[in-house]
Write a protein that holds these residues in place. Structure first.
Motif, short mmCIF file in Angstrom:
data_model
loop_
_atom_site.label_atom_id
_atom_site.label_comp_id
_atom_site.label_asym_id
_atom_site.label_seq_id
_atom_site.Cartn_x
_atom_site.Cartn_y
_atom_site.Cartn_z
N ALA A 62 0.83 -1.21 0.00
CA ALA A 62 0.00 0.00 0.00
C ALA A 62 0.87 1.26 0.00
O ALA A 62 0.57 2.23 -0.70
CB ALA A 62 -0.92 -0.01 1.21
N ASP A 65 2.58 1.70 -3.43
CA ASP A 65 1.61 2.17 -4.42
C ASP A 65 1.28 3.64 -4.21
O ASP A 65 1.14 4.40 -5.18
CB ASP A 65 0.33 1.33 -4.32
N ARG A 66 1.17 4.07 -2.97
CA ARG A 66 0.88 5.47 -2.67
C ARG A 66 2.03 6.37 -3.13
O ARG A 66 1.79 7.46 -3.69
CB ARG A 66 0.67 5.63 -1.16
#
Length: 469
Positions: A62, A65-66
Protein backbone atom coordinates in the motif's frame (compact mmCIF):
# COMPACT_ATOMS: atom_id res chain seq x y z
CA UNK A 1 -11.37 -0.60 -19.33
CA UNK A 2 -11.80 -0.61 -15.54
CA UNK A 3 -8.56 0.04 -13.74
CA UNK A 4 -7.10 -3.07 -12.08
CA UNK A 5 -6.63 -3.13 -8.32
CA UNK A 6 -3.14 -2.02 -7.28
CA UNK A 7 -1.28 -5.26 -6.62
CA UNK A 8 2.45 -4.79 -6.88
CA UNK A 9 4.29 -8.15 -6.84
CA UNK A 10 6.47 -9.26 -3.94
CA UNK A 11 9.97 -7.84 -4.24
CA UNK A 12 8.81 -4.80 -6.21
CA UNK A 13 10.94 -1.92 -4.90
CA UNK A 14 10.44 1.82 -5.19
CA UNK A 15 12.96 4.53 -4.40
CA UNK A 16 12.30 8.11 -3.32
CA UNK A 17 13.14 10.38 -6.23
CA UNK A 18 15.44 13.38 -6.20
CA UNK A 19 12.62 15.84 -5.40
CA UNK A 20 11.47 13.93 -2.32
CA UNK A 21 12.62 14.90 1.17
CA UNK A 22 12.07 13.17 4.52
CA UNK A 23 11.65 15.48 7.52
CA UNK A 24 10.52 15.29 11.13
CA UNK A 25 12.74 12.30 11.80
CA UNK A 26 11.32 10.40 8.85
CA UNK A 27 7.67 10.94 9.76
CA UNK A 28 6.94 13.56 7.08
CA UNK A 29 7.62 13.20 3.38
CA UNK A 30 7.68 16.20 1.02
CA UNK A 31 7.64 15.82 -2.74
CA UNK A 32 5.56 14.61 -5.62
CA UNK A 33 3.77 16.29 -8.46
CA UNK A 34 2.05 18.47 -7.46
CA UNK A 35 4.18 19.02 -4.35
CA UNK A 36 2.57 17.77 -1.16
CA UNK A 37 3.40 16.71 2.38
CA UNK A 38 2.62 13.14 3.43
CA UNK A 39 2.49 12.41 7.17
CA UNK A 40 3.59 8.83 7.81
CA UNK A 41 2.54 6.51 10.59
CA UNK A 42 5.33 4.95 12.61
CA UNK A 43 4.77 1.68 10.75
CA UNK A 44 5.00 3.37 7.36
CA UNK A 45 8.09 5.35 8.36
CA UNK A 46 9.89 2.13 9.35
CA UNK A 47 9.16 0.65 5.92
CA UNK A 48 11.35 3.29 4.24
CA UNK A 49 14.91 2.00 4.48
CA UNK A 50 17.69 3.97 2.80
CA UNK A 51 15.08 5.79 0.76
CA UNK A 52 13.50 2.56 -0.53
CA UNK A 53 10.36 0.55 0.08
CA UNK A 54 10.23 -3.12 -0.90
CA UNK A 55 6.91 -4.95 -1.19
CA UNK A 56 6.84 -7.76 1.35
CA UNK A 57 3.27 -7.59 2.67
CA UNK A 58 0.02 -5.64 2.40
CA UNK A 59 1.33 -2.61 4.32
CA UNK A 60 4.47 -2.18 2.22
CA UNK A 61 2.43 -2.78 -0.95
CA UNK A 62 0.00 0.00 0.00
CA UNK A 63 2.83 2.42 0.84
CA UNK A 64 4.76 1.67 -2.37
CA UNK A 65 1.61 2.17 -4.42
CA UNK A 66 0.88 5.47 -2.67
CA UNK A 67 4.40 6.73 -3.34
CA UNK A 68 4.06 5.80 -7.01
CA UNK A 69 0.66 7.45 -7.30
CA UNK A 70 1.89 10.72 -5.82
CA UNK A 71 5.07 10.64 -7.97
CA UNK A 72 7.25 10.75 -4.87
CA UNK A 73 9.04 7.50 -5.75
CA UNK A 74 9.99 5.55 -8.86
CA UNK A 75 10.38 1.79 -9.43
CA UNK A 76 13.85 0.31 -9.05
CA UNK A 77 14.35 -1.35 -12.41
CA UNK A 78 16.52 -4.16 -11.05
CA UNK A 79 13.70 -5.26 -8.72
CA UNK A 80 11.16 -5.79 -11.50
CA UNK A 81 10.46 -9.25 -12.96
CA UNK A 82 12.23 -10.23 -16.17
CA UNK A 83 9.75 -9.81 -19.04
CA UNK A 84 9.15 -12.14 -21.95
CA UNK A 85 10.08 -10.30 -25.18
CA UNK A 86 7.73 -12.59 -27.13
CA UNK A 87 4.81 -10.76 -25.50
CA UNK A 88 5.33 -7.59 -27.57
CA UNK A 89 4.54 -6.76 -31.20
CA UNK A 90 6.24 -3.83 -32.95
CA UNK A 91 4.00 -1.52 -34.99
CA UNK A 92 5.88 0.71 -37.44
CA UNK A 93 4.07 3.50 -39.33
CA UNK A 94 5.96 4.23 -42.53
CA UNK A 95 5.97 7.00 -45.10
CA UNK A 96 9.00 6.58 -47.32
CA UNK A 97 12.57 6.23 -45.98
CA UNK A 98 13.16 2.53 -46.79
CA UNK A 99 16.82 2.74 -45.73
CA UNK A 100 15.82 4.01 -42.27
CA UNK A 101 13.21 1.25 -42.01
CA UNK A 102 15.85 -1.36 -42.79
CA UNK A 103 18.13 0.12 -40.13
CA UNK A 104 15.30 -0.06 -37.58
CA UNK A 105 14.46 -3.67 -38.39
CA UNK A 106 18.10 -4.65 -37.98
CA UNK A 107 18.08 -3.08 -34.50
CA UNK A 108 14.85 -4.88 -33.54
CA UNK A 109 16.50 -8.18 -34.37
CA UNK A 110 15.27 -11.59 -35.43
CA UNK A 111 12.36 -13.41 -33.83
CA UNK A 112 10.17 -10.38 -33.06
CA UNK A 113 6.78 -9.87 -34.63
CA UNK A 114 6.69 -6.64 -36.64
CA UNK A 115 3.71 -5.03 -38.34
CA UNK A 116 4.62 -2.32 -40.88
CA UNK A 117 1.84 0.03 -41.92
CA UNK A 118 2.68 1.88 -45.12
CA UNK A 119 0.88 5.23 -45.28
CA UNK A 120 0.96 5.49 -49.10
CA UNK A 121 4.72 5.97 -49.45
CA UNK A 122 5.92 7.53 -52.70
CA UNK A 123 8.48 4.69 -52.97
CA UNK A 124 6.15 1.90 -51.87
CA UNK A 125 7.97 -0.81 -53.86
CA UNK A 126 11.10 -0.23 -51.77
CA UNK A 127 9.09 -0.50 -48.54
CA UNK A 128 7.54 -3.76 -49.75
CA UNK A 129 10.97 -5.16 -50.56
CA UNK A 130 12.37 -4.34 -47.10
CA UNK A 131 9.32 -5.77 -45.31
CA UNK A 132 9.48 -9.01 -47.27
CA UNK A 133 13.20 -9.40 -46.72
CA UNK A 134 12.80 -9.12 -42.94
CA UNK A 135 9.65 -11.24 -42.78
CA UNK A 136 7.50 -8.44 -41.36
CA UNK A 137 3.74 -8.25 -41.77
CA UNK A 138 2.88 -5.42 -44.14
CA UNK A 139 -0.33 -3.40 -44.34
CA UNK A 140 -0.73 -1.15 -47.39
CA UNK A 141 -3.10 1.75 -46.84
CA UNK A 142 -4.97 3.27 -49.74
CA UNK A 143 -5.10 6.83 -48.35
CA UNK A 144 -2.63 8.84 -46.31
CA UNK A 145 -4.12 9.80 -42.94
CA UNK A 146 -0.97 10.34 -40.87
CA UNK A 147 1.00 8.35 -38.28
CA UNK A 148 -1.74 8.25 -35.63
CA UNK A 149 -4.12 6.42 -37.96
CA UNK A 150 -1.34 4.13 -39.22
CA UNK A 151 -0.45 3.14 -35.66
CA UNK A 152 -4.09 2.36 -34.91
CA UNK A 153 -4.37 0.19 -38.02
CA UNK A 154 -1.39 -1.81 -36.82
CA UNK A 155 -2.73 -1.93 -33.24
CA UNK A 156 -5.92 -3.66 -34.44
CA UNK A 157 -3.77 -6.52 -35.75
CA UNK A 158 -1.79 -7.04 -32.53
CA UNK A 159 -2.50 -10.30 -30.67
CA UNK A 160 0.20 -10.04 -27.98
CA UNK A 161 -0.40 -8.43 -24.53
CA UNK A 162 1.93 -5.52 -25.35
CA UNK A 163 2.56 -3.31 -28.36
CA UNK A 164 5.59 -1.20 -29.20
CA UNK A 165 4.89 1.78 -31.45
CA UNK A 166 8.15 2.72 -33.15
CA UNK A 167 8.88 5.26 -35.89
CA UNK A 168 11.05 4.20 -38.81
CA UNK A 169 13.80 6.75 -38.03
CA UNK A 170 14.52 5.10 -34.66
CA UNK A 171 17.34 2.70 -33.75
CA UNK A 172 16.83 0.51 -30.67
CA UNK A 173 19.25 -0.40 -27.94
CA UNK A 174 18.79 -4.18 -27.42
CA UNK A 175 17.98 -3.58 -23.74
CA UNK A 176 15.36 -0.88 -24.38
CA UNK A 177 12.27 -3.03 -24.89
CA UNK A 178 12.96 -5.41 -21.96
CA UNK A 179 13.54 -2.43 -19.64
CA UNK A 180 10.22 -0.88 -20.63
CA UNK A 181 8.31 -4.17 -20.46
CA UNK A 182 9.55 -4.65 -16.89
CA UNK A 183 7.47 -1.66 -15.75
CA UNK A 184 4.27 -3.51 -16.57
CA UNK A 185 4.76 -5.59 -13.41
CA UNK A 186 2.77 -2.68 -11.98
CA UNK A 187 -0.78 -3.46 -13.17
CA UNK A 188 -1.62 0.26 -13.27
CA UNK A 189 1.03 1.03 -15.91
CA UNK A 190 -0.47 1.52 -19.37
CA UNK A 191 2.49 3.03 -21.19
CA UNK A 192 6.27 3.19 -20.86
CA UNK A 193 8.73 5.30 -22.85
CA UNK A 194 12.54 5.38 -23.19
CA UNK A 195 15.03 8.18 -23.42
CA UNK A 196 15.37 9.34 -27.04
CA UNK A 197 18.92 10.33 -27.98
CA UNK A 198 20.39 11.76 -31.17
CA UNK A 199 21.73 9.30 -33.72
CA UNK A 200 25.29 9.87 -34.90
CA UNK A 201 26.21 8.58 -38.33
CA UNK A 202 29.36 8.60 -40.45
CA UNK A 203 28.77 12.25 -41.42
CA UNK A 204 28.99 13.41 -37.82
CA UNK A 205 26.93 16.27 -36.41
CA UNK A 206 26.91 19.93 -37.35
CA UNK A 207 26.23 22.65 -34.76
CA UNK A 208 22.46 22.15 -34.95
CA UNK A 209 22.91 18.41 -34.55
CA UNK A 210 25.14 18.93 -31.52
CA UNK A 211 22.56 21.26 -30.00
CA UNK A 212 19.84 18.67 -30.60
CA UNK A 213 22.04 16.00 -29.09
CA UNK A 214 22.09 17.99 -25.85
CA UNK A 215 18.69 19.71 -25.92
CA UNK A 216 16.40 17.72 -28.19
CA UNK A 217 12.67 18.20 -27.74
CA UNK A 218 12.43 14.39 -27.63
CA UNK A 219 15.07 13.89 -24.91
CA UNK A 220 13.32 14.16 -21.55
CA UNK A 221 16.37 13.81 -19.36
CA UNK A 222 18.30 11.37 -17.20
CA UNK A 223 15.85 10.83 -14.34
CA UNK A 224 12.98 8.30 -14.30
CA UNK A 225 9.57 9.86 -13.81
CA UNK A 226 5.84 9.47 -13.65
CA UNK A 227 4.40 11.11 -16.76
CA UNK A 228 1.30 13.26 -16.35
CA UNK A 229 0.13 16.78 -17.21
CA UNK A 230 1.68 19.64 -15.21
CA UNK A 231 4.53 17.50 -13.93
CA UNK A 232 8.28 17.75 -14.63
CA UNK A 233 7.81 15.14 -17.39
CA UNK A 234 4.38 15.98 -18.76
CA UNK A 235 4.48 13.95 -21.98
CA UNK A 236 6.55 11.41 -23.91
CA UNK A 237 7.13 11.36 -27.68
CA UNK A 238 5.44 8.84 -29.94
CA UNK A 239 8.77 7.94 -31.53
CA UNK A 240 8.90 4.81 -29.34
CA UNK A 241 6.26 3.75 -26.86
CA UNK A 242 5.42 0.40 -25.29
CA UNK A 243 1.80 -0.01 -24.25
CA UNK A 244 -0.47 -2.51 -22.52
CA UNK A 245 -2.95 -3.47 -25.26
CA UNK A 246 -5.86 -3.96 -22.85
CA UNK A 247 -5.31 -0.48 -21.38
CA UNK A 248 -4.82 1.69 -24.45
CA UNK A 249 -8.13 0.87 -26.11
CA UNK A 250 -8.38 2.18 -29.67
CA UNK A 251 -5.03 3.97 -29.39
CA UNK A 252 -4.33 7.39 -30.81
CA UNK A 253 -6.79 10.03 -31.98
CA UNK A 254 -6.58 9.23 -35.69
CA UNK A 255 -7.71 12.67 -36.83
CA UNK A 256 -4.73 14.39 -35.17
CA UNK A 257 -1.62 14.96 -37.29
CA UNK A 258 0.29 16.84 -34.59
CA UNK A 259 0.31 16.41 -30.83
CA UNK A 260 -1.30 12.97 -31.07
CA UNK A 261 1.30 11.50 -28.71
CA UNK A 262 0.64 14.17 -26.06
CA UNK A 263 -3.12 13.64 -26.39
CA UNK A 264 -2.61 9.87 -26.09
CA UNK A 265 -0.63 10.21 -22.86
CA UNK A 266 -2.97 12.76 -21.30
CA UNK A 267 -6.10 10.70 -22.03
CA UNK A 268 -4.57 7.66 -20.37
CA UNK A 269 -3.46 9.72 -17.37
CA UNK A 270 -6.96 11.24 -17.07
CA UNK A 271 -8.38 7.71 -16.95
CA UNK A 272 -6.15 6.92 -13.97
CA UNK A 273 -3.44 4.90 -15.71
CA UNK A 274 0.25 5.35 -14.98
CA UNK A 275 2.76 6.27 -17.65
CA UNK A 276 6.44 5.73 -16.98
CA UNK A 277 9.49 7.46 -18.42
CA UNK A 278 12.52 5.19 -18.11
CA UNK A 279 15.86 6.77 -19.16
CA UNK A 280 17.72 3.49 -18.58
CA UNK A 281 15.98 2.35 -21.77
CA UNK A 282 17.55 4.16 -24.72
CA UNK A 283 16.76 4.57 -28.39
CA UNK A 284 18.33 6.81 -31.01
CA UNK A 285 16.50 9.19 -33.30
CA UNK A 286 17.67 10.67 -36.58
CA UNK A 287 17.58 14.37 -35.72
CA UNK A 288 17.22 17.03 -38.39
CA UNK A 289 20.39 19.02 -39.04
CA UNK A 290 19.54 21.47 -41.80
CA UNK A 291 18.36 24.82 -40.47
CA UNK A 292 15.16 24.85 -42.52
CA UNK A 293 14.06 21.32 -41.55
CA UNK A 294 15.02 21.84 -37.91
CA UNK A 295 13.13 25.12 -37.51
CA UNK A 296 10.18 23.67 -39.39
CA UNK A 297 10.00 20.73 -37.01
CA UNK A 298 10.14 23.02 -33.97
CA UNK A 299 7.31 25.15 -35.37
CA UNK A 300 5.38 21.95 -36.13
CA UNK A 301 5.68 20.90 -32.47
CA UNK A 302 4.35 24.31 -31.42
CA UNK A 303 1.43 24.07 -33.84
CA UNK A 304 -0.04 21.23 -31.76
CA UNK A 305 -0.90 23.71 -28.98
CA UNK A 306 -4.35 24.72 -30.21
CA UNK A 307 -5.59 21.18 -31.08
CA UNK A 308 -4.44 20.07 -27.64
CA UNK A 309 -6.12 23.08 -26.01
CA UNK A 310 -9.44 22.02 -27.52
CA UNK A 311 -9.09 18.53 -26.04
CA UNK A 312 -7.26 19.32 -22.80
CA UNK A 313 -8.03 22.93 -21.87
CA UNK A 314 -6.97 22.46 -18.23
CA UNK A 315 -3.61 20.87 -19.05
CA UNK A 316 -2.22 22.90 -21.94
CA UNK A 317 -1.29 26.06 -19.99
CA UNK A 318 2.32 27.16 -20.71
CA UNK A 319 2.78 28.04 -17.03
CA UNK A 320 1.08 27.11 -13.76
CA UNK A 321 1.32 29.85 -11.13
CA UNK A 322 -0.13 30.62 -7.72
CA UNK A 323 -1.58 34.11 -7.26
CA UNK A 324 1.18 35.09 -4.85
CA UNK A 325 3.88 34.04 -7.32
CA UNK A 326 2.22 36.21 -9.97
CA UNK A 327 2.65 39.11 -7.55
CA UNK A 328 6.33 38.25 -7.10
CA UNK A 329 6.91 38.13 -10.86
CA UNK A 330 5.01 41.37 -11.45
CA UNK A 331 7.07 43.15 -8.79
CA UNK A 332 10.35 41.92 -10.26
CA UNK A 333 9.29 42.82 -13.81
CA UNK A 334 8.61 46.39 -12.70
CA UNK A 335 12.34 46.84 -12.24
CA UNK A 336 12.03 49.50 -9.54
CA UNK A 337 13.99 50.01 -6.32
CA UNK A 338 11.02 48.67 -4.40
CA UNK A 339 10.72 45.52 -6.56
CA UNK A 340 12.87 43.16 -4.51
CA UNK A 341 11.52 44.28 -1.10
CA UNK A 342 7.92 43.90 -2.34
CA UNK A 343 8.72 40.44 -3.77
CA UNK A 344 10.23 39.44 -0.40
CA UNK A 345 7.15 40.66 1.47
CA UNK A 346 4.81 38.71 -0.81
CA UNK A 347 6.95 35.59 -0.46
CA UNK A 348 7.03 35.96 3.34
CA UNK A 349 3.24 36.24 3.53
CA UNK A 350 2.95 33.17 1.29
CA UNK A 351 5.34 31.21 3.53
CA UNK A 352 3.35 32.11 6.65
CA UNK A 353 0.09 31.01 5.06
CA UNK A 354 1.66 27.74 3.90
CA UNK A 355 3.09 27.14 7.38
CA UNK A 356 -0.37 27.46 8.91
CA UNK A 357 -1.47 24.50 6.81
CA UNK A 358 1.42 22.37 8.07
CA UNK A 359 0.25 22.02 11.63
CA UNK A 360 1.38 18.40 11.90
CA UNK A 361 4.98 19.24 10.97
CA UNK A 362 7.52 19.74 13.75
CA UNK A 363 9.03 22.73 11.94
CA UNK A 364 6.22 24.16 9.78
CA UNK A 365 7.94 27.50 9.09
CA UNK A 366 11.17 25.83 8.03
CA UNK A 367 9.29 23.56 5.64
CA UNK A 368 7.13 26.42 4.38
CA UNK A 369 10.20 28.55 3.69
CA UNK A 370 11.72 25.78 1.56
CA UNK A 371 8.48 25.27 -0.32
CA UNK A 372 8.09 28.99 -0.93
CA UNK A 373 11.68 29.37 -2.13
CA UNK A 374 11.18 26.46 -4.52
CA UNK A 375 7.95 28.05 -5.72
CA UNK A 376 9.63 31.39 -6.36
CA UNK A 377 12.41 29.70 -8.33
CA UNK A 378 9.94 27.70 -10.42
CA UNK A 379 7.82 30.80 -11.06
CA UNK A 380 10.79 32.85 -12.25
CA UNK A 381 11.87 30.00 -14.54
CA UNK A 382 8.36 29.79 -16.01
CA UNK A 383 8.21 33.56 -16.44
CA UNK A 384 11.48 33.53 -18.39
CA UNK A 385 10.14 30.74 -20.60
CA UNK A 386 6.99 32.73 -21.30
CA UNK A 387 8.98 35.78 -22.35
CA UNK A 388 11.39 34.02 -24.71
CA UNK A 389 9.22 31.14 -25.92
CA UNK A 390 5.43 31.29 -25.75
CA UNK A 391 4.96 35.07 -25.53
CA UNK A 392 7.98 36.26 -27.48
CA UNK A 393 6.01 38.23 -30.16
CA UNK A 394 4.21 40.25 -27.49
CA UNK A 395 7.37 40.59 -25.38
CA UNK A 396 9.39 41.90 -28.33
CA UNK A 397 6.74 44.48 -29.21
CA UNK A 398 6.38 45.52 -25.57
CA UNK A 399 10.16 45.92 -25.25
CA UNK A 400 10.05 48.86 -27.68
CA UNK A 401 7.85 50.76 -25.24
CA UNK A 402 9.03 49.52 -21.85
CA UNK A 403 12.57 49.60 -20.52
CA UNK A 404 11.74 47.09 -17.79
CA UNK A 405 10.27 44.60 -20.29
CA UNK A 406 13.27 45.06 -22.58
CA UNK A 407 15.62 44.43 -19.67
CA UNK A 408 13.65 41.38 -18.55
CA UNK A 409 13.55 39.96 -22.08
CA UNK A 410 17.29 40.33 -22.62
CA UNK A 411 18.08 38.96 -19.16
CA UNK A 412 15.77 35.98 -19.69
CA UNK A 413 17.32 35.22 -23.08
CA UNK A 414 20.83 35.14 -21.61
CA UNK A 415 20.08 33.47 -18.27
CA UNK A 416 17.88 30.78 -19.80
CA UNK A 417 20.60 29.83 -22.30
CA UNK A 418 23.29 29.88 -19.61
CA UNK A 419 21.31 27.64 -17.28
CA UNK A 420 20.55 25.17 -20.05
CA UNK A 421 24.18 25.16 -21.15
CA UNK A 422 25.28 24.37 -17.61
CA UNK A 423 22.62 21.69 -17.22
CA UNK A 424 23.17 19.90 -20.53
CA UNK A 425 26.94 20.45 -20.99
CA UNK A 426 26.73 20.18 -24.80
CA UNK A 427 29.50 19.45 -27.27
CA UNK A 428 29.09 23.01 -28.53
CA UNK A 429 30.48 26.41 -27.62
CA UNK A 430 28.26 28.70 -25.47
CA UNK A 431 27.67 31.25 -28.24
CA UNK A 432 26.30 28.83 -30.82
CA UNK A 433 24.36 26.96 -28.15
CA UNK A 434 22.75 30.25 -27.07
CA UNK A 435 21.85 31.11 -30.67
CA UNK A 436 20.36 27.66 -31.22
CA UNK A 437 18.44 27.89 -27.96
CA UNK A 438 16.86 31.18 -28.97
CA UNK A 439 16.04 29.93 -32.49
CA UNK A 440 14.48 26.85 -30.94
CA UNK A 441 12.18 28.95 -28.78
CA UNK A 442 11.36 31.43 -31.56
CA UNK A 443 10.33 28.63 -33.91
CA UNK A 444 8.28 26.80 -31.29
CA UNK A 445 6.58 30.01 -30.16
CA UNK A 446 5.79 30.87 -33.77
CA UNK A 447 4.07 27.51 -34.14
CA UNK A 448 2.02 28.12 -30.99
CA UNK A 449 0.91 31.56 -32.19
CA UNK A 450 0.12 30.28 -35.67
CA UNK A 451 -2.10 27.54 -34.24
CA UNK A 452 -3.78 30.01 -31.87
CA UNK A 453 -4.50 32.51 -34.66
CA UNK A 454 -5.68 29.77 -36.99
CA UNK A 455 -7.98 28.41 -34.30
CA UNK A 456 -9.03 31.91 -33.18
CA UNK A 457 -8.30 31.11 -29.57
CA UNK A 458 -5.57 32.15 -27.12
CA UNK A 459 -6.32 29.35 -24.66
CA UNK A 460 -2.97 27.66 -25.34
CA UNK A 461 -1.16 30.92 -24.48
CA UNK A 462 -2.80 31.61 -21.13
CA UNK A 463 -1.10 30.60 -17.86
CA UNK A 464 -3.10 28.75 -15.26
CA UNK A 465 -3.47 30.89 -12.14
CA UNK A 466 -4.44 28.49 -9.41
CA UNK A 467 -7.12 29.77 -7.04
CA UNK A 468 -5.49 28.43 -3.90
CA UNK A 469 -2.90 30.62 -2.17
Amino acid sequence: MTLPAPHLPLGFTVELNRRARLTDGGRSLIGGSPTRVLYLTETAARLIVDGRVTVTDAASRALADRLLETAIADPVLASLPTPDPAEVTYVVPVYGRPAALERLLVSIGDGSRVIIVDDVSPDRAAIVEVAERFGADLVLLEQNHGPANARNVGLRRVTTPFVAFVDSDIVLDPAATPALLAHFADPRVALAAPRVLGLRDDRGLNWIGRYEEARSSLDLGIHPATVRPRSPVSWVPGAFLVGRVDAIGDGFSAEMREGEDVDFVWRLAADGWRIRFEPAARVWHEHRQTTRDWLGRKAFYGSSAHPLALRHPHDIAPAVLAPWSVGVIAALLAGRRWSVPVALVISTVAAVRIARRLGRSEHPYRVATRLTAAGVGASITQAMALLVRHWWPVAVIASFFSTSIRRALLLSAVVDAALEYRRTRPDLDPLRFGVARRLDDLAYGTGVWWSALKGRSVLALLPDIRSKF
